[in-house]
Write a protein that holds these residues in place. Sequence first.
Motif, PDB file in Angstrom:
ATOM      1  N   GLU A 313       3.040  12.313  43.682  1.00 32.75           N
ATOM      2  CA  GLU A 313       2.918  13.376  42.678  1.00 32.75           C
ATOM      3  C   GLU A 313       4.038  14.396  42.841  1.00 32.75           C
ATOM      4  O   GLU A 313       4.597  14.897  41.861  1.00 32.75           O
ATOM      5  CB  GLU A 313       1.550  14.047  42.799  1.00 32.75           C
ATOM      6  CG  GLU A 313       0.398  13.168  42.324  1.00 32.75           C
ATOM      7  CD  GLU A 313      -0.954  13.829  42.547  1.00 32.75           C
ATOM      8  OE1 GLU A 313      -1.001  14.792  43.348  1.00 32.75           O
ATOM      9  OE2 GLU A 313      -1.941  13.378  41.938  1.00 32.75           O
ATOM     10  N   GLU A 314       4.359  14.700  44.094  1.00 32.98           N
ATOM     11  CA  GLU A 314       5.446  15.657  44.344  1.00 32.98           C
ATOM     12  C   GLU A 314       6.783  15.069  43.889  1.00 32.98           C
ATOM     13  O   GLU A 314       7.610  15.768  43.303  1.00 32.98           O
ATOM     14  CB  GLU A 314       5.494  15.997  45.830  1.00 32.98           C
ATOM     15  CG  GLU A 314       6.535  17.041  46.181  1.00 32.98           C
ATOM     16  CD  GLU A 314       6.506  17.409  47.655  1.00 32.98           C
ATOM     17  OE1 GLU A 314       7.411  18.154  48.086  1.00 32.98           O
ATOM     18  OE2 GLU A 314       5.592  16.960  48.366  1.00 32.98           O
ATOM     19  N   THR A 315       6.981  13.780  44.150  1.00 34.28           N
ATOM     20  CA  THR A 315       8.221  13.124  43.721  1.00 34.28           C
ATOM     21  C   THR A 315       8.338  13.118  42.201  1.00 34.28           C
ATOM     22  O   THR A 315       9.417  13.388  41.643  1.00 34.28           O
ATOM     23  CB  THR A 315       8.260  11.673  44.244  1.00 34.28           C
ATOM     24  OG1 THR A 315       8.221  11.686  45.675  1.00 34.28           O
ATOM     25  CG2 THR A 315       9.532  10.973  43.791  1.00 34.28           C
ATOM     26  N   ASP A 320      10.555  15.151  37.153  1.00 37.99           N
ATOM     27  CA  ASP A 320      10.346  15.821  35.861  1.00 37.99           C
ATOM     28  C   ASP A 320      11.213  17.075  35.762  1.00 37.99           C
ATOM     29  O   ASP A 320      11.789  17.373  34.703  1.00 37.99           O
ATOM     30  CB  ASP A 320       8.871  16.188  35.692  1.00 37.99           C
ATOM     31  CG  ASP A 320       7.997  14.968  35.416  1.00 37.99           C
ATOM     32  OD1 ASP A 320       8.556  13.926  35.043  1.00 37.99           O
ATOM     33  OD2 ASP A 320       6.763  15.079  35.586  1.00 37.99           O
ATOM     34  N   GLU A 321      11.267  17.806  36.874  1.00 31.12           N
ATOM     35  CA  GLU A 321      12.085  19.024  36.892  1.00 31.12           C
ATOM     36  C   GLU A 321      13.560  18.678  36.719  1.00 31.12           C
ATOM     37  O   GLU A 321      14.297  19.361  36.006  1.00 31.12           O
ATOM     38  CB  GLU A 321      11.864  19.761  38.214  1.00 31.12           C
ATOM     39  CG  GLU A 321      12.599  21.086  38.305  1.00 31.12           C
ATOM     40  CD  GLU A 321      12.318  21.817  39.607  1.00 31.12           C
ATOM     41  OE1 GLU A 321      12.994  22.818  39.877  1.00 31.12           O
ATOM     42  OE2 GLU A 321      11.416  21.367  40.346  1.00 31.12           O
ATOM     43  N   ARG A 322      13.988  17.583  37.361  1.00 30.53           N
ATOM     44  CA  ARG A 322      15.386  17.158  37.239  1.00 30.53           C
ATOM     45  C   ARG A 322      15.698  16.721  35.822  1.00 30.53           C
ATOM     46  O   ARG A 322      16.766  17.044  35.267  1.00 30.53           O
ATOM     47  CB  ARG A 322      15.634  16.001  38.212  1.00 30.53           C
ATOM     48  CG  ARG A 322      17.047  15.436  38.172  1.00 30.53           C
ATOM     49  CD  ARG A 322      18.072  16.477  38.523  1.00 30.53           C
ATOM     50  NE  ARG A 322      19.413  15.902  38.575  1.00 30.53           N
ATOM     51  CZ  ARG A 322      20.521  16.624  38.484  1.00 30.53           C
ATOM     52  NH1 ARG A 322      20.457  17.956  38.335  1.00 30.53           N
ATOM     53  NH2 ARG A 322      21.711  16.042  38.560  1.00 30.53           N
ATOM     54  N   ILE A 323      14.768  15.998  35.205  1.00 29.83           N
ATOM     55  CA  ILE A 323      14.958  15.555  33.818  1.00 29.83           C
ATOM     56  C   ILE A 323      15.068  16.753  32.888  1.00 29.83           C
ATOM     57  O   ILE A 323      15.913  16.792  31.978  1.00 29.83           O
ATOM     58  CB  ILE A 323      13.792  14.641  33.383  1.00 29.83           C
ATOM     59  CG1 ILE A 323      13.867  13.303  34.130  1.00 29.83           C
ATOM     60  CG2 ILE A 323      13.807  14.415  31.873  1.00 29.83           C
ATOM     61  CD1 ILE A 323      12.654  12.419  33.930  1.00 29.83           C
ATOM     62  N   ASP A 328      18.442  20.183  29.465  1.00 27.88           N
ATOM     63  CA  ASP A 328      19.033  21.490  29.137  1.00 27.88           C
ATOM     64  C   ASP A 328      20.558  21.410  29.189  1.00 27.88           C
ATOM     65  O   ASP A 328      21.261  22.000  28.333  1.00 27.88           O
ATOM     66  CB  ASP A 328      18.531  22.549  30.109  1.00 27.88           C
ATOM     67  CG  ASP A 328      17.065  22.867  29.913  1.00 27.88           C
ATOM     68  OD1 ASP A 328      16.538  22.540  28.833  1.00 27.88           O
ATOM     69  OD2 ASP A 328      16.439  23.429  30.843  1.00 27.88           O
ATOM     70  N   ASP A 329      21.077  20.691  30.191  1.00 24.80           N
ATOM     71  CA  ASP A 329      22.536  20.558  30.314  1.00 24.80           C
ATOM     72  C   ASP A 329      23.119  19.820  29.117  1.00 24.80           C
ATOM     73  O   ASP A 329      24.193  20.176  28.588  1.00 24.80           O
ATOM     74  CB  ASP A 329      22.898  19.808  31.603  1.00 24.80           C
ATOM     75  CG  ASP A 329      22.633  20.649  32.843  1.00 24.80           C
ATOM     76  OD1 ASP A 329      22.511  21.889  32.713  1.00 24.80           O
ATOM     77  OD2 ASP A 329      22.568  20.063  33.949  1.00 24.80           O
TER      78      ASP A 329
END
Length: 346
Positions: A313-315, A320-323, A328-329
């Motif tokens: 779940e942490e991974t 998800d945060e990286r995506i 945004d980039d």
Amino acid sequence: MALDWLNAGRADGIGFVFTDSDPIVGVDLDDCRDPDTGAIDEDAQDIIERLDSYTELSPSGTGYHVLLKGDLPDGRNRRGDIELYDTARFFTVTRNHVDDTPARIARRQDALVAIHREYVDPPEATSKGYATNQTGSGATSRKSDPEASGTIGGAERALSDEELLEKARGASNGDKFERLWRGNTGGYESHSESDMALCCLLAFWTGGDPTWMDELFRRSGLIREKWDEVHYADGATYGEKTIERAIATTGEFYEPDSDSKSSASERTASTTSAVETSDTAVSDAEADSDLHRERAYFAEKTRLLNQRISDLEETIAQKDERIATLTDDVERLKREIGSECDEMTK
């Protein structure tokens, strides 16, 4: 928040207050650990393993705090060096987490009920005619009527040691008794389980008399130096605790037939029934040991699976945060490219 205050030097430590509004139960195990060697007594080890929840060293380093979720059973909440709390109590939090215990506070209602019944508020003190020292001496004390000749469970020493041994050998489980009496540990995974099995049989035949049980056990082939070693923080020896548990396990005791008018068949039927009860008690003790190992295995298996799920779940959350960051980039680059294109077409 609390850690921030502590790390900023604005607090001396962290504590947790148990209240009626939270589901947390605290188990305080005192004087059960050698701070120099890290050795832990058997009762504390058993409790920690069965509760299988967040555990840390106490501030003194001589005990443990276990935090879990559950509902504390009614009855007393302290016996010897074991205390259970769910309200109006404060625990100092050391954050000195014990290896091989979960890093989270788990719900352990069934284990909590069992620990409370076995270690803190055992029913046998009133239901079986004997009591264990409430201050934690560990030795089974004799509680009897002055006219009962110092007996426990209703059986007087109407038999000599040799008569008792003869009856035990001649019973339906006599072969098992004889093997254990001679010191044969075959069929048991440990010497301690053999000790417990013999003590359950002796508990039945002695009427639950701890002194008589001890005298007989010392004559058996199972006796060893460990019997008199202090293994518990309350000063109880291994032998005293084994006898105490054997008496608690035995549900029925042999009573010499004092009625000379009863028929031989009646006496035989009565003794056979009682012996079967004793044999069942021993089998139950062995089954409890097997069940405990199975529960420990599945508890560890569940803990590892839960930890794996938590890690996954942490991974996923990190991915998800990286995506989201990459998205945004991309949007930012699109805007920049669009602006540059507009400038070039002007």
